[in-house]
Design an enzyme around this catalytic site. Structure first.
Site, short mmCIF file in Angstrom:
data_model
loop_
_atom_site.label_atom_id
_atom_site.label_comp_id
_atom_site.label_asym_id
_atom_site.label_seq_id
_atom_site.Cartn_x
_atom_site.Cartn_y
_atom_site.Cartn_z
N ALA A 21 -10.86 -7.41 -0.42
CA ALA A 21 -11.69 -6.19 -0.44
C ALA A 21 -11.57 -5.53 -1.80
CB ALA A 21 -11.26 -5.23 0.66
N ARG A 58 0.85 -1.19 0.00
CA ARG A 58 0.00 0.00 0.00
C ARG A 58 0.89 1.24 0.00
NH1 ARG A 58 -4.64 -1.60 -2.10
NH2 ARG A 58 -5.78 -3.13 -0.83
N GLU A 101 -14.88 -10.04 -5.33
CA GLU A 101 -13.55 -9.80 -4.76
C GLU A 101 -12.96 -11.07 -4.16
OE1 GLU A 101 -11.78 -7.17 -5.20
OE2 GLU A 101 -13.40 -6.11 -6.22
N GLU A 158 -1.06 -6.20 -7.10
CA GLU A 158 -1.57 -7.54 -6.86
C GLU A 158 -0.64 -8.64 -7.37
OE1 GLU A 158 -5.36 -7.35 -8.74
OE2 GLU A 158 -6.36 -6.47 -6.99
N GLU A 193 -9.46 -12.25 -5.74
CA GLU A 193 -8.26 -12.12 -4.92
C GLU A 193 -7.82 -13.43 -4.27
OE1 GLU A 193 -8.54 -8.85 -2.20
OE2 GLU A 193 -8.45 -7.38 -3.82
#
Length: 208
Positions: free
Chosen positions: A80, A68, A97, A148, A101
């Protein structure tokens, strides 16, 4: 006195949007205060998000680790993502999601909690779901991109996550709120007392 958040909107004398990004924007409002003064407030306009605390048969939570950039950290999180379109059903977004993910599906869905992540400077609302009876999803795996591509996965027992949260080792908002809400629900009326997955969400109204 009833302790419950209530809708309220003070008079806005002027409003502008000096910045628009790919997903969010910054708005400037001139808001009338109770004493009649006018104060300028800048805040991020956000489409809203969903998050999924997925619990397996061994009482472990499915986690992902992702870089992040704004906080210069790689954080452990629960799956999320953003609401793609206004009025999108949050359950459908959460299912998407979890699939993208983690390549996981769930048979049992409940609303764990609803939060405003930073209401002093952003209008983002997040609905956190509890997903149980999980298994590997069918079909092609989602192709990751950007941050990702460096994502890691783990499954961690609930009790261990509570300990790590209280020790200050985990910081992601949805993970912290979700895990502590899960522990509180278990200590209270139990998980079956949680709201159904299609419960109304006034912060982000949706259709079925």
């Amino acid at each position: 006195m009833t302790i419950k958040d209530t809708p309220e909107e003070w008079e806005i004398r002027d409003s502008a949007t000096p910045f628009r990004g790919n997903k969010t924007a910054v708005r400037t409002d001139d808001v009338v205060m109770p004493d009649g003064s006018v104060v300028r407030r800048d805040y991020q306009v956000h489409p809203g998000s969903v998050a999924v605390l997925a619990l397996d048969e061994e009482d472990r939570v499915l986690l992902i680790s992702q870089y992040r950039h704004p906080v210069r950290h790689k954080l452990w999180e629960i799956p999320a993502g953003l609401l793609d379109v206004p009025g999108e059903n949050p359950l459908h977004a959460a299912q998407r999601e979890l699939y993208e993910e983690a390549h996981v599906k769930a048979e049992d869905w409940r609303v764990l909690t609803d939060v405003y992540t930073s209401p002093g400077g952003c209008d983002e609302a997040v609905r956190i779901f509890l997903a149980r009876d999980i298994s590997e999803a069918q079909g092609e795996r989602f192709v990751p991109e950007h941050e990702e591509t460096d994502m890691e996965h783990a499954r961690v027992p609930v009790d261990e996550l509570v300990r790590l949260v209280l020790a200050g080792d985990l910081h992601n908002n949805c993970l912290v709120v979700g895990v502590l809400s899960l522990a509180a629900a278990r200590a209270g009326d139990g998980l079956d007392s949680l709201r159904p997955a299609d419960a109304p969400w006034p912060a982000r109204p949706f259709t079925s």
